[in-house]
Write an enzyme that holds these catalytic residues in place. Structure first.
Site, PDB file in Angstrom:
ATOM      1  N   CYS A 112      59.534 -40.920 -23.116  1.00  0.00           N
ATOM      2  CA  CYS A 112      59.128 -39.587 -22.646  1.00  0.00           C
ATOM      3  C   CYS A 112      59.178 -38.520 -23.740  1.00  0.00           C
ATOM      4  CB  CYS A 112      59.994 -39.161 -21.468  1.00  0.00           C
ATOM      5  SG  CYS A 112      59.938 -40.348 -20.128  1.00  0.00           S
ATOM      6  N   HIS A 254      59.935 -31.820 -20.598  1.00  0.00           N
ATOM      7  CA  HIS A 254      59.513 -33.087 -19.993  1.00  0.00           C
ATOM      8  C   HIS A 254      59.722 -33.006 -18.486  1.00  0.00           C
ATOM      9  CE1 HIS A 254      58.993 -37.109 -18.844  1.00  0.00           C
ATOM     10  NE2 HIS A 254      60.273 -37.393 -18.739  1.00  0.00           N
ATOM     11  N   ASN A 284      56.451 -37.839 -12.822  1.00  0.00           N
ATOM     12  CA  ASN A 284      56.880 -37.990 -14.214  1.00  0.00           C
ATOM     13  C   ASN A 284      55.876 -38.911 -14.905  1.00  0.00           C
ATOM     14  OD1 ASN A 284      58.089 -38.880 -16.594  1.00  0.00           O
ATOM     15  ND2 ASN A 284      60.139 -39.050 -15.713  1.00  0.00           N
TER      16      ASN A 284
END
Ligand code: ACO
Length: 333
Positions: A112, A254, A284
């Site tokens: 990520c 993020h 996500n």
């Protein structure tokens, strides 16, 4: 005079199929209410079989190039956890399909945090005069590595791609990226992992189980590390830039979990309403999450020219990274 990497174009691409919490929940003994209250996710986009990460990356890359006003780049970086194949990298195919000729093209693997690592890498290429324009893409078909029976991950992640064009410019002009802060902690490698498919768990005649090829995350253990690492890294770049938290107009972190985004803002001392979040709509999306959030916020007018923006990410590795920029005037493709 040092050359800075300056944001010159932005674009994104989501697969068309959106899957609601209500569709996912029954098979996982979960509920829309649990997923929304614990993660902030309402729906996520899911790529159908046959759509690979490069397909989404090409869509986002083409839009970013169009928005930059020039269909050229002399390097392509693809940040991804879900490349089309273990070998070769995904970026060369993306560069070819975008008609960019024989340019440098490679993948960046930092889960990520991948997009922020790729931004720093692109800034390095520009500073070293190895490139004048770099296309940086964060792209994932993350749902392709999920265990559909694991309710702690199956409800969080989604697919998509976001891209930016960086051009050589001056450090003090709008859109100039930096300073950067990047870090890692390999002691935490097992907290976010796909166990099989690499050299640690080799092909030995005994095939790995399907579950070993799926993504695993120790969500509870990772939650506060994500908050603290992003906060510490964010503070580091603010110090290096000479900005205080009060100077930050938009915090784009993020999109791991809506509660992480809120705790992060609190820890940094930045009002929660300055956080940008699209997690409700896309979940996500790992390496794609920051550029997707940026593109949506730009399109919606949430990010405006002159806004001072802090980007910060955390992910598997463990890895983390941050940078800042003043939002430039950009076209939207
Ligand atoms: N539906 C219903 N109940 C669930 C679900 C679900 N989808 N998932 C877990 N639960 C249950 C658990 O079984 C547990 O039940 P129990 O108390 O009876 O044992 C209970 O809910 C609480 O479980 P927790 O794991 O404590 O739930 P939590 O509130 O921590 O949420 C989550 C889990 C969403 C995974 C959260 O921990 C999280 O977001 N973690 C951080 C993610 C992150 O930052 N990752 C790094 C970046 S992403 C990357 O690098 C790829």
């Amino acid at each position: 005079m040092s050359r800075a990497a300056v944001l010159a174009g932005i674009g994104s691409c989501l697969p068309p199929r959106a899957v609601s919490n209500a569709e996912l929940a029954p098979a996982l003994d979960s509920s829309d209410a649990w997923i929304r209250s614990r993660t902030g996710v309402r729906r996520r986009h899911v790529a159908d079989p046959g759509t690979a990460t490069s397909d989404l990356a090409v869509g986002a890359g083409a839009r970013a190039l169009k928005s930059s006003g020039e269909p050229q780049a002399d390097a392509v970086l693809v940040a991804t956890t879900t490349p089309d194949h273990p070998c070769p990298a995904t970026a060369p195919a993306v560069a070819s399909r975008l008609g960019l000729g024989g340019v440098a093209a490679y993948d960046v693997s930092a889960v990520c945090t991948g997009f922020v690592y790729a931004l720093a890498t692109a800034a390095g290429l520009i500073a070293a005069r190895a490139a004048d324009r770099v296309l940086v893409i964060g792209a994932e078909t993350f749902t392709s590595i999920l265990d559909p029976t694991d309710r702690s991950t199956a409800v969080i992640f989604g697919d998509g791609a976001g891209a930016v064009v960086l051009r050589a410019g001056e450090p003090d002009e709008p859109g100039a990226l930096g300073p950067f802060d990047l870090g890692s902690d390999g002691e935490g490698q097992d907290l976010i992992t796909v166990p099989a498919g690499g050299s640690r768990q080799r092909l030995s005649g005994v095939p790995a189980t399907a579950a070993e090829h799926c993504f695993r995350m120790a969500g509870k253990e990772v939650f506060w590390r994500a908050v603290r690492r992003m906060a510490r890294s964010g503070r580091t770049v603010l110090d290096r830039a000479g900005w205080s938290p009060a100077d930050v107009d938009r915090l784009v972190s993020h999109q791991a979990n809506a509660r992480i985004i809120q705790h992060l803002a609190d820890d940094l001392g930045i009002p929660r309403d300055r956080s940008v979040s699209d997690i409700a709509e896309v979940g996500n999306t790992a390496a794609a999450s920051i550029p997707l959030a940026l593109d949506r916020a730009h399109a919606d007018g949430v990010l405006r020219a002159g806004d001072r923006v802090l980007l910060t990410a955390f992910g598997g590795g463990l890895t983390w990274g941050s940078t800042v920029l003043t939002w430039p005037r950009l076209e939207r493709a």
